[in-house]
Design a protein around this motif. Structure first.
Motif, PDB file in Angstrom:
ATOM      1  N   GLY A 210      -4.924  13.339   4.449  1.00 38.11           N
ATOM      2  CA  GLY A 210      -5.859  13.218   3.917  1.00 38.11           C
ATOM      3  C   GLY A 210      -5.424  11.729   3.936  1.00 38.11           C
ATOM      4  O   GLY A 210      -5.031  11.300   5.146  1.00 38.11           O
ATOM      5  N   SER A 211      -6.275  10.975   3.106  1.00 39.67           N
ATOM      6  CA  SER A 211      -6.051   9.659   3.552  1.00 39.67           C
ATOM      7  C   SER A 211      -6.549   8.413   1.975  1.00 39.67           C
ATOM      8  O   SER A 211      -6.684   9.285   1.082  1.00 39.67           O
ATOM      9  N   TYR A 212      -7.136   8.191   1.729  1.00 44.10           N
ATOM     10  CA  TYR A 212      -7.383   6.883   0.681  1.00 44.10           C
ATOM     11  C   TYR A 212      -8.155   5.356   0.462  1.00 44.10           C
ATOM     12  O   TYR A 212      -8.553   5.081   1.857  1.00 44.10           O
ATOM     13  N   HIS A 213      -8.281   5.193  -0.557  1.00 43.45           N
ATOM     14  CA  HIS A 213      -9.404   4.283  -0.690  1.00 43.45           C
ATOM     15  C   HIS A 213      -9.103   3.172  -1.407  1.00 43.45           C
ATOM     16  O   HIS A 213      -9.024   3.783  -2.870  1.00 43.45           O
ATOM     17  N   CYS A 214      -9.635   2.612  -1.076  1.00 47.32           N
ATOM     18  CA  CYS A 214      -8.779   1.072  -2.540  1.00 47.32           C
ATOM     19  C   CYS A 214     -10.321   0.038  -3.043  1.00 47.32           C
ATOM     20  O   CYS A 214     -11.154  -0.009  -1.885  1.00 47.32           O
TER      21      CYS A 214
ATOM     22  N   GLN B  39       3.108  -4.162  -8.601  1.00 48.87           N
ATOM     23  CA  GLN B  39       3.800  -3.033  -8.145  1.00 48.87           C
ATOM     24  C   GLN B  39       2.668  -1.444  -9.216  1.00 48.87           C
ATOM     25  O   GLN B  39       1.447  -2.389  -9.738  1.00 48.87           O
ATOM     26  N   PHE B  40       2.104  -0.814  -7.765  1.00 49.57           N
ATOM     27  CA  PHE B  40       0.828   0.261  -8.466  1.00 49.57           C
ATOM     28  C   PHE B  40       1.734   1.044  -9.296  1.00 49.57           C
ATOM     29  O   PHE B  40       3.278   1.498  -9.457  1.00 49.57           O
TER      30      PHE B  40
ATOM     31  N   LYS C 279       0.871  -1.325   0.296  1.00 49.76           N
ATOM     32  CA  LYS C 279       0.028   0.053  -0.001  1.00 49.76           C
ATOM     33  C   LYS C 279       0.907   1.324  -0.063  1.00 49.76           C
ATOM     34  O   LYS C 279       1.847   1.294   0.378  1.00 49.76           O
ATOM     35  N   ILE C 280       0.443   2.118  -0.813  1.00 53.55           N
ATOM     36  CA  ILE C 280       1.175   3.529  -0.888  1.00 53.55           C
ATOM     37  C   ILE C 280       0.463   4.715   0.809  1.00 53.55           C
ATOM     38  O   ILE C 280      -0.352   4.596   0.696  1.00 53.55           O
TER      39      ILE C 280
ATOM     40  N   CYS D  41      -6.316   2.281  -6.591  1.00 51.93           N
ATOM     41  CA  CYS D  41      -6.824   3.356  -5.059  1.00 51.93           C
ATOM     42  C   CYS D  41      -6.906   4.507  -5.620  1.00 51.93           C
ATOM     43  O   CYS D  41      -6.762   5.170  -6.837  1.00 51.93           O
ATOM     44  N   TYR D  42      -7.956   5.755  -4.755  1.00 52.36           N
ATOM     45  CA  TYR D  42      -8.198   6.687  -4.891  1.00 52.36           C
ATOM     46  C   TYR D  42      -7.713   7.315  -3.837  1.00 52.36           C
ATOM     47  O   TYR D  42      -8.131   7.058  -2.879  1.00 52.36           O
TER      48      TYR D  42
END
Length: 433
Positions: A86-90, A124-125, A79-80, A100-101
């Protein structure tokens, strides 16, 4: 369906016909026009598949060995880390691909544009990250506070999205003249609903209880909870005990205490053995506390800028007429490490007060005279660190508050709980002002 591997040199498709073998073998499910056949040996035991494929037995309508491509194992992506502020969701779609965003907290924006999505490909992302960090948005509009209700107050909270929500309340014994909103939410620089808060008035439903007299050789204290219910608790002086057990609490209900009282009186406790006090340390003092079991515990302390010559005990406990440990307290000496701070001058039209906590740290707080306000916000506190105040000062000066209409002599007005004229009877021909 893939071609069938014929068992011949350099031929990929092989068809292995066998006879039905005797024995209890599990038969596969096959189409009606291809009845299952029991094969001995299994077709794949005689087949050789090309690189990148694997052999699968097919016993429908004959004995066949089929070579199918090998599905590569899924490689998960590390995970990045989320962006600052901020945050992120996948999400994983039906093909098993993870996307992921990133997102910023409310009131924040990206320092640079992020990618539309970050896709996990072969462990890899793509793109590889990191996500761009977030910063305070210049477009955020703070809300001007709604004035508190008459005979009331309010408090505000800001949640993890940066949204401010405010809640009004009435003083004890007062109630709103009309129902307030459940909450007042700051949206785009305006509260919703916009206010004002409804004012408060004396509650007609409140019936105060006449206090129960304290017990002889004792006292009591009362507390009022957030429902307005008053609860009282009697206690005996140190070295005394109740003649009979009191109630756990005395609750004011509809203008009467339950139970109604009186509190039981106190008498000298025969079991108490008082300890002779330990003299205070030189350049120091001590204080003692008696807990609800009647046990006395004492704690020595040095004056500000002094320290103990040797470590004292954590506490000195009175047991059976003797302190443990027995004392004396260690004396105090001037601390070489203490660096006093030069006081910051008080603000114009104001003052300040300072407090020193149990670590010896001095903290100062400025204040304006009644009817005055700071020209600019002061720090929450000014802390003496290594001989310097942090922040260093000066305190911001005070100016006359524009919201207060002063009296003719230049002094601020006084707010009265009841109008003075409501308790005055004037002679005939005169009016009360």
């Amino acid at each position: 369906m893939l071609g069938r591997l014929l068992l011949a040199a350099a031929v990929v498709l092989a068809v292995i016909h066998g006879s039905a073998a005797e024995g209890d073998m599990k038969m596969p499910e096959c189409p009606e026009d291809q009845p299952p056949v029991m094969c001995d040996p299994e077709p794949c035991s005689l087949a050789l598949c090309p690189v990148g494929t694997t052999c699968v037995n097919n016993n429908c309508g004959g004995c066949y060995a089929e070579c199918v491509p090998i599905t590569p194992a899924v490689q998960e992506c590390e995970k990045i880390p989320p962006p600052i502020w901020g945050s992120y969701h996948c999400q994983t779609d039906n093909t098993g691909t993870e996307r992921c965003y990133p997102a910023c907290m409310e009131g924040y924006e990206f320092e640079s544009p992020p990618a539309a999505e970050y896709v996990c490909v072969n462990g890899q992302f793509s793109p590889p990250g990191p996500y761009p960090n977030c910063r305070k948005s210049e477009a955020v509009q703070e809300c001007e506070k709604i004035p508190p209700p008459i005979w009331g107050s309010y408090h505000c909270q800001t949640d993890n999205t940066g949204t401010e929500r405010c809640y009004p309340a009435c003083m004890e014994g007062y109630e709103f003249e009309s129902p307030p909103a459940a909450e007042y939410v700051c949206v785009n620089g305006q509260f919703s609903p916009p206010g004002p808060y409804p004012n408060c008035r004396k509650s007609e439903a409140v019936q105060e209880c006449e206090k129960i007299p304290p017990p002889i050789w004792g006292s009591y204290h009362c507390q009022t909870d957030n429902t307005g219910t008053e609860r009282c608790y009697p206690a005996c002086m140190e070295g005394y005990e109740f003649e009979s057990p009191p109630a756990a609490e005395y609750v004011c209900v509809n203008g009467q205490f339950s139970p109604p009282g009186p509190y039981p009186n106190c008498r000298r406790s025969e079991a108490v053995q008082e300890c002779e006090k330990i003299p205070p340390p030189i350049w120091g003092s001590y204080h003692c506390q008696t807990d609800n079991t009647g046990t006395e515990r004492c704690y020595p302390a040095c004056m500000e800028g002094y320290e103990f010559e040797s470590p004292p005990a954590a506490e000195y406990v009175c047991i059976n007429g003797q302190f443990s440990p027995p004392g004396p307290y260690p004396n105090c000496r001037k601390s070489e490490a203490v660096q006093e701070c030069e006081k910051i001058p008080p603000p114009i039209w104001g003052s300040y007060h300072c407090q020193t906590d149990n670590t010896g740290t001095e903290r100062c707080y400025p204040a304006c005279m009644e009817g005055y306000e700071f020209e600019s916000p002061p720090a929450a506190e000014y802390v003496c660190v290594n001989g310097q105040f942090s922040p260093p000062g000066p305190y911001p000066n005070c100016r006359k508050s524009e919201d207060i209409e002063m009296c003719p002599d230049g002094t601020p007005p006084v707010q009265c709980l009841t109008e003075p004229c409501s308790t005055v009877l004037c002679p005939v021909g005169e009016n009360c002002v």
